[in-house]
Design a protein around this motif. Structure first.
Motif, PDB file in Angstrom:
ATOM      1  N   THR A  48      41.818 -71.386 -25.175  1.00 26.73           N
ATOM      2  CA  THR A  48      41.321 -71.286 -26.975  1.00 26.73           C
ATOM      3  C   THR A  48      42.820 -70.919 -27.031  1.00 26.73           C
ATOM      4  O   THR A  48      44.039 -70.458 -26.584  1.00 26.73           O
ATOM      5  CB  THR A  48      40.662 -69.633 -26.580  1.00 26.73           C
ATOM      6  OG1 THR A  48      39.725 -69.683 -26.143  1.00 26.73           O
ATOM      7  CG2 THR A  48      40.667 -69.192 -28.242  1.00 26.73           C
ATOM      8  N   TYR A  70      38.226 -57.399 -22.819  1.00 24.71           N
ATOM      9  CA  TYR A  70      37.221 -57.490 -23.195  1.00 24.71           C
ATOM     10  C   TYR A  70      36.171 -56.249 -23.401  1.00 24.71           C
ATOM     11  O   TYR A  70      36.579 -55.255 -22.653  1.00 24.71           O
ATOM     12  CB  TYR A  70      36.184 -58.076 -22.406  1.00 24.71           C
ATOM     13  CG  TYR A  70      36.849 -59.411 -21.648  1.00 24.71           C
ATOM     14  CD1 TYR A  70      35.547 -60.389 -22.325  1.00 24.71           C
ATOM     15  CD2 TYR A  70      37.509 -59.906 -20.926  1.00 24.71           C
ATOM     16  CE1 TYR A  70      36.369 -61.511 -22.541  1.00 24.71           C
ATOM     17  CE2 TYR A  70      38.404 -60.791 -20.780  1.00 24.71           C
ATOM     18  CZ  TYR A  70      37.244 -61.715 -21.632  1.00 24.71           C
ATOM     19  OH  TYR A  70      37.726 -63.564 -21.301  1.00 24.71           O
ATOM     20  N   ASP A 130      31.155 -59.538 -25.329  1.00 26.28           N
ATOM     21  CA  ASP A 130      30.809 -60.623 -26.673  1.00 26.28           C
ATOM     22  C   ASP A 130      32.121 -60.443 -27.692  1.00 26.28           C
ATOM     23  O   ASP A 130      32.349 -61.456 -28.049  1.00 26.28           O
ATOM     24  CB  ASP A 130      29.515 -60.198 -27.493  1.00 26.28           C
ATOM     25  CG  ASP A 130      29.851 -59.222 -27.966  1.00 26.28           C
ATOM     26  OD1 ASP A 130      30.736 -58.162 -27.560  1.00 26.28           O
ATOM     27  OD2 ASP A 130      28.776 -58.625 -28.547  1.00 26.28           O
ATOM     28  N   ARG A 131      32.979 -59.119 -27.452  1.00 26.17           N
ATOM     29  CA  ARG A 131      34.548 -59.778 -28.105  1.00 26.17           C
ATOM     30  C   ARG A 131      35.779 -59.374 -27.143  1.00 26.17           C
ATOM     31  O   ARG A 131      35.420 -58.680 -26.281  1.00 26.17           O
ATOM     32  CB  ARG A 131      34.237 -58.755 -29.051  1.00 26.17           C
ATOM     33  CG  ARG A 131      32.945 -57.909 -30.392  1.00 26.17           C
ATOM     34  CD  ARG A 131      33.433 -57.419 -31.048  1.00 26.17           C
ATOM     35  NE  ARG A 131      34.055 -57.434 -32.222  1.00 26.17           N
ATOM     36  CZ  ARG A 131      34.471 -56.515 -33.131  1.00 26.17           C
ATOM     37  NH1 ARG A 131      33.891 -55.324 -32.692  1.00 26.17           N
ATOM     38  NH2 ARG A 131      35.205 -56.616 -33.605  1.00 26.17           N
ATOM     39  N   TRP A 179      39.337 -60.628 -31.002  1.00 24.40           N
ATOM     40  CA  TRP A 179      38.080 -61.566 -31.082  1.00 24.40           C
ATOM     41  C   TRP A 179      36.806 -61.867 -31.215  1.00 24.40           C
ATOM     42  O   TRP A 179      36.193 -60.465 -30.803  1.00 24.40           O
ATOM     43  CB  TRP A 179      38.935 -63.059 -30.145  1.00 24.40           C
ATOM     44  CG  TRP A 179      40.191 -63.030 -29.631  1.00 24.40           C
ATOM     45  CD1 TRP A 179      41.006 -62.202 -29.460  1.00 24.40           C
ATOM     46  CD2 TRP A 179      40.651 -64.503 -29.835  1.00 24.40           C
ATOM     47  NE1 TRP A 179      42.007 -62.262 -29.203  1.00 24.40           N
ATOM     48  CE2 TRP A 179      41.970 -64.381 -29.614  1.00 24.40           C
ATOM     49  CE3 TRP A 179      40.288 -65.775 -30.304  1.00 24.40           C
ATOM     50  CZ2 TRP A 179      43.212 -64.985 -30.015  1.00 24.40           C
ATOM     51  CZ3 TRP A 179      41.671 -66.933 -30.238  1.00 24.40           C
ATOM     52  CH2 TRP A 179      43.039 -66.156 -30.216  1.00 24.40           C
ATOM     53  N   GLU A 180      35.578 -63.015 -31.376  1.00 25.70           N
ATOM     54  CA  GLU A 180      34.488 -62.852 -31.747  1.00 25.70           C
ATOM     55  C   GLU A 180      34.353 -64.168 -30.523  1.00 25.70           C
ATOM     56  O   GLU A 180      34.467 -65.215 -30.889  1.00 25.70           O
ATOM     57  CB  GLU A 180      33.605 -62.246 -32.613  1.00 25.70           C
ATOM     58  CG  GLU A 180      34.168 -60.867 -32.940  1.00 25.70           C
ATOM     59  CD  GLU A 180      33.581 -60.156 -33.894  1.00 25.70           C
ATOM     60  OE1 GLU A 180      32.641 -61.362 -35.133  1.00 25.70           O
ATOM     61  OE2 GLU A 180      33.077 -59.237 -34.241  1.00 25.70           O
ATOM     62  N   ARG A 181      33.087 -64.315 -30.064  1.00 21.65           N
ATOM     63  CA  ARG A 181      32.026 -65.731 -29.386  1.00 21.65           C
ATOM     64  C   ARG A 181      31.183 -65.821 -30.908  1.00 21.65           C
ATOM     65  O   ARG A 181      30.837 -64.868 -31.392  1.00 21.65           O
ATOM     66  CB  ARG A 181      31.174 -64.989 -28.881  1.00 21.65           C
ATOM     67  CG  ARG A 181      32.127 -65.372 -27.325  1.00 21.65           C
ATOM     68  CD  ARG A 181      30.907 -65.072 -25.952  1.00 21.65           C
ATOM     69  NE  ARG A 181      31.434 -64.641 -24.675  1.00 21.65           N
ATOM     70  CZ  ARG A 181      31.737 -65.853 -23.889  1.00 21.65           C
ATOM     71  NH1 ARG A 181      32.019 -66.481 -24.385  1.00 21.65           N
ATOM     72  NH2 ARG A 181      32.538 -65.485 -23.109  1.00 21.65           N
ATOM     73  N   ASP A 182      31.382 -67.454 -31.322  1.00 23.31           N
ATOM     74  CA  ASP A 182      30.080 -67.984 -32.264  1.00 23.31           C
ATOM     75  C   ASP A 182      29.670 -68.668 -31.833  1.00 23.31           C
ATOM     76  O   ASP A 182      28.944 -68.023 -30.861  1.00 23.31           O
ATOM     77  CB  ASP A 182      31.263 -68.403 -33.703  1.00 23.31           C
ATOM     78  CG  ASP A 182      31.914 -70.098 -31.894  1.00 23.31           C
ATOM     79  OD1 ASP A 182      31.543 -70.238 -31.114  1.00 23.31           O
ATOM     80  OD2 ASP A 182      32.609 -70.647 -32.971  1.00 23.31           O
ATOM     81  N   GLU A 233      30.202 -70.282 -28.252  1.00 22.92           N
ATOM     82  CA  GLU A 233      30.424 -70.024 -27.397  1.00 22.92           C
ATOM     83  C   GLU A 233      32.100 -69.765 -27.305  1.00 22.92           C
ATOM     84  O   GLU A 233      32.832 -69.825 -26.369  1.00 22.92           O
ATOM     85  CB  GLU A 233      29.826 -70.546 -26.024  1.00 22.92           C
ATOM     86  CG  GLU A 233      28.358 -70.141 -25.626  1.00 22.92           C
ATOM     87  CD  GLU A 233      28.158 -68.864 -25.666  1.00 22.92           C
ATOM     88  OE1 GLU A 233      29.150 -68.039 -24.823  1.00 22.92           O
ATOM     89  OE2 GLU A 233      27.607 -68.321 -26.343  1.00 22.92           O
ATOM     90  N   ASP A 234      32.816 -70.386 -28.446  1.00 24.33           N
ATOM     91  CA  ASP A 234      34.117 -70.373 -28.469  1.00 24.33           C
ATOM     92  C   ASP A 234      34.730 -69.325 -29.523  1.00 24.33           C
ATOM     93  O   ASP A 234      34.185 -68.498 -29.810  1.00 24.33           O
ATOM     94  CB  ASP A 234      34.215 -71.561 -29.723  1.00 24.33           C
ATOM     95  CG  ASP A 234      33.766 -72.855 -28.934  1.00 24.33           C
ATOM     96  OD1 ASP A 234      34.475 -73.174 -27.814  1.00 24.33           O
ATOM     97  OD2 ASP A 234      33.756 -73.641 -30.136  1.00 24.33           O
ATOM     98  N   TRP A 235      35.869 -68.812 -28.434  1.00 24.10           N
ATOM     99  CA  TRP A 235      36.478 -67.712 -29.254  1.00 24.10           C
ATOM    100  C   TRP A 235      37.208 -67.952 -30.985  1.00 24.10           C
ATOM    101  O   TRP A 235      38.014 -68.736 -30.176  1.00 24.10           O
ATOM    102  CB  TRP A 235      37.104 -66.832 -28.253  1.00 24.10           C
ATOM    103  CG  TRP A 235      36.570 -66.343 -26.643  1.00 24.10           C
ATOM    104  CD1 TRP A 235      36.426 -67.198 -25.634  1.00 24.10           C
ATOM    105  CD2 TRP A 235      36.107 -65.092 -26.730  1.00 24.10           C
ATOM    106  NE1 TRP A 235      35.563 -66.241 -24.994  1.00 24.10           N
ATOM    107  CE2 TRP A 235      35.523 -65.236 -25.829  1.00 24.10           C
ATOM    108  CE3 TRP A 235      35.871 -63.811 -28.027  1.00 24.10           C
ATOM    109  CZ2 TRP A 235      35.088 -63.511 -25.191  1.00 24.10           C
ATOM    110  CZ3 TRP A 235      34.998 -63.125 -27.025  1.00 24.10           C
ATOM    111  CH2 TRP A 235      34.672 -63.048 -25.802  1.00 24.10           C
TER     112      TRP A 235
END
Length: 361
Positions: free
Chosen positions: A10, A23, A28-29, A42-45, A48-50
């Motif tokens: 990333t 984390y 998930d963030r 950051w968040e997962r879309d 599954e990408d940050w």
């Protein structure tokens, strides 16, 4: 059998070294902090990408640590910096237009008691309430209490511990059956009779402290300490990062009535590894406290795991580019699985042949 590691690169867009990654409770963030004086959340879309959700300049110097509070207290972060401050941040969500949600991180309180760089900051375990501990290069650990969890602008100092050595890191013990415990790691290069890791018991509503133990076997400057999450264990595991990775076990022996009723611990050195060959900087446990990750100046992340005999060994090694380093005795799960399957198949074939030969005889 080993586990297959899934690694995805990333781009962080930080303009300097990243010093810490944290984390949130659900995983998930994540938050990152850097020498560029910025914090990114950051968040997962859906892929599954940050993805960066928020980014802001948080301090006027290098930011050394970032940590999430338990979600029971809201979306809250704490950071600390070489600018001699620690700051509590809260995420506020507003709707600017129909269907448009805006997330903004707001500075709620700045702690300015330290005379030197603030090297670490940690929230206490949830069951203790909303407390925040900091440690500084001036050799002081400070504990603060949120006066009102609904108003994070109000904090009061409740405890100050003078370590008399430069402090690099702190860690709260999460065990609920013990009084509050905090481990302090010191990066002072000078000699010390107590070693470079000291364990304190906190009592009287966080207003008194007692030195209950120390790790005299660790004499090199300590860069990080981390208690493993305690999910009903009878012992508490503490990982220590210095020139080696060290894991120490503390088992509670009850109260020492002859010594002010403080808690007694039986200390046991369970593992010590010099595989990094250089300074180890950061440690992180998984949520069950069964796997430890360490990273150092060798540019590798090493994963440590114990077997059923409680013997610790290196499970996996990741290079900085995410590639897996294979070593003798290490297998990926697919390799281990195929190996196991082939051995099982071979065993079945041998048995079948034995039966067939018996029938012919």
């Amino acid at each position: 059998m080993s586990t297959v590691l899934s690694v995805k690169a990333t781009s962080t867009d930080h303009k300097d070294l990243i010093h810490d990654v944290s984390y949130n409770f659900y995983g998930d963030r994540m938050a990152t902090c850097s020498s560029d004086q910025h914090v990114k959340v950051w968040e997962r879309d859906e892929n599954e990408d940050w993805v960066v959700q928020s980014s802001w300049k948080a301090h006027s110097a290098v930011i050394s640590r970032v940590i999430w509070a338990h979600p029971e207290f809201g979306h809250v972060l704490a950071t600390c910096s070489f600018d001699r401050t620690a700051i509590v941040w809260e995420e506020l969500v507003s709707v600017s237009a129909p269907g448009e949600v805006r997330n903004q991180w707001v500075m709620k309180h700045t702690f300015v008691d330290s005379r030197t760089s603030v090297s670490d900051v940690k929230f206490a375990p949830k069951h203790l309430g909303l407390y925040l501990a900091t440690c500084s290069n001036d050799g002081t650990v400070r504990v603060y209490e949120a006066q009102d969890v609904m108003n994070l602008g109000l904090w009061s100092p409740v405890l100050e511990i003078n370590i008399k050595m430069s402090c690099s890191s702190i860690s709260w013990c999460s065990a609920t059956r013990l009084p509050p415990l905090i481990a302090v790691g010191c990066d002072d290069p000078g000699p010390s009779q107590t070693g470079k890791v000291i364990l304190y018991e906190i009592s009287d509503g966080m207003r008194k402290y007692t030195l209950v133990d120390s790790v005299v076997s660790v004499t090199s400057p300590v860069q990080d300490v981390s208690f493993a999450p305690n999910l009903g264990r009878s012992v508490n595991l503490l990982a220590i990062a210095s020139k080696d990775v060290t894991i120490v076990e503390f088992k509670c022996q009850g109260k020492d009535l002859a010594n002010s009723g403080q808690t007694k611990f039986d200390q046991n050195l369970v593992a010590q590894f010099n595989d990094h060959k250089q300074t180890v900087w950061r440690l992180c446990w998984n949520v069950t406290g069964t796997t430890l990750a360490s990273t150092g100046d060798d540019g590798c992340v090493r994963l440590w795991r114990s077997n059923y005999l409680r013997k610790w060994s290196c499970h996996s090694i990741l290079k900085g580019d995410g590639s897996l380093i294979k070593q003798p005795g290490m297998e990926t799960s697919s390799q281990a699985g195929s190996s196991s399957s082939s051995k099982e198949s071979e065993s079945r074939i041998q048995k079948a042949r034995g039966k067939k030969d018996g029938m012919h005889n």
